[in-house]
Write an enzyme that holds these catalytic residues in place. Sequence first.
Site, PDB file in Angstrom:
ATOM      1  CG  ASN A  11      -1.705   1.232   1.419  1.00  0.00           C
ATOM      2  OD1 ASN A  11      -1.815   2.032   0.481  1.00  0.00           O
ATOM      3  ND2 ASN A  11      -2.270   1.423   2.599  1.00  0.00           N
ATOM      4  CE  LYS A  13      -0.140   3.382   4.729  1.00  0.00           C
ATOM      5  NZ  LYS A  13      -0.071   3.526   6.171  1.00  0.00           N
ATOM      6  CG  HIS A  97      -5.886   2.250   4.960  1.00  0.00           C
ATOM      7  ND1 HIS A  97      -5.455   3.195   5.856  1.00  0.00           N
ATOM      8  CD2 HIS A  97      -4.914   1.317   4.882  1.00  0.00           C
ATOM      9  CE1 HIS A  97      -4.260   2.841   6.308  1.00  0.00           C
ATOM     10  NE2 HIS A  97      -3.902   1.707   5.728  1.00  0.00           N
ATOM     11  CD  GLU A  99      -2.912   5.726   6.581  1.00  0.00           C
ATOM     12  OE1 GLU A  99      -2.879   5.726   5.334  1.00  0.00           O
ATOM     13  OE2 GLU A  99      -2.027   5.199   7.285  1.00  0.00           O
ATOM     14  CD  GLU A 169      -3.626  -2.160   7.326  1.00  0.00           C
ATOM     15  OE1 GLU A 169      -2.530  -2.466   6.851  1.00  0.00           O
ATOM     16  OE2 GLU A 169      -4.222  -1.104   7.061  1.00  0.00           O
ATOM     17  N   GLY A 175       2.489   2.458  10.715  1.00  0.00           N
ATOM     18  CA  GLY A 175       3.495   3.502  10.512  1.00  0.00           C
ATOM     19  C   GLY A 175       4.207   3.918  11.789  1.00  0.00           C
ATOM     20  CB  SER A 215       5.018  -1.630  11.980  1.00  0.00           C
ATOM     21  OG  SER A 215       4.689  -0.261  12.214  1.00  0.00           O
TER      22      SER A 215
END
Length: 256
Positions: A11, A13, A97, A99, A169, A175, A215
């Site tokens: 991904n 991003k 996702h 985010e 996730e 991250g 991560s």
Amino acid sequence: MVKRVPFIAGNWKMNKLTGEAQAFAREFKALTREFAGVDIAICAPFTCLTVLRDELQGGPILLGAQNMFYEQSGAYTGEISPAMILDAGCAAVIIGHSERREIIGETDETVARKTRLALEAGLRPIVCVGETLAVREEKRAVPHVRAQVEKALAGLGPDDLSRVTVAYEPIWAIGTGRTATAADAQEICALVRGTIAGLAGAAAAEKTRVLYGGSVKADNIAELLGTGDIDGALVGGASLNAADFAELIRRALVAV
Ligand code: PGA
């Protein structure tokens, strides 16, 4: 027991311009040429999709988008339809996702609509679920993730579910360099599979791939894949460099 083919999806991003994407694809194709027994996807920004389609055409690496809209066409300024990402070469699409849920305001309802539309269009949705640190600390991760999976996938039959991938996730691990322990990740991935079994039966759940994300790197992929219910990974930062991402997949192949 059903043997599920491991699935490693990158991904990117909001990273990479078209020239960088093209250079990545050329290097990554060469590095992964000998790999077998694993499905690999790159989920790229919309602007890189056609460049990547042209580079990856005819090869085994799947192309994915990171989002799409929940209508087929019409007056939705700035949105991208499933037909558009298919046309740009995508076989897969990330839906919901964290985010997008946290920053853009995506809801369980839009995630469910997008998942259905992606399936109708012939795309493979990678549906993301996961809890915040606050939810985990309040010991509500299990009901939270179960509810997310139920809302996203309710009403889908076994055929549809065989084309769905769910990515667990935990938001606090994305991250941050802080991976969930393999045991914690396994616990929730097993919960995801159990929830799917409740919705569509054990046989469908056995076929659905459940990924872990947050991560994931070359150093921890083997431990995660050794747990039973984790069928692969959704990889952010470690998918941006072709050599690092290829090494991560090489280690995944050794582990399964
Ligand atoms: P990360 O991102 O690997 O950089 O933690 C994973 C993701 O958000 O999909």
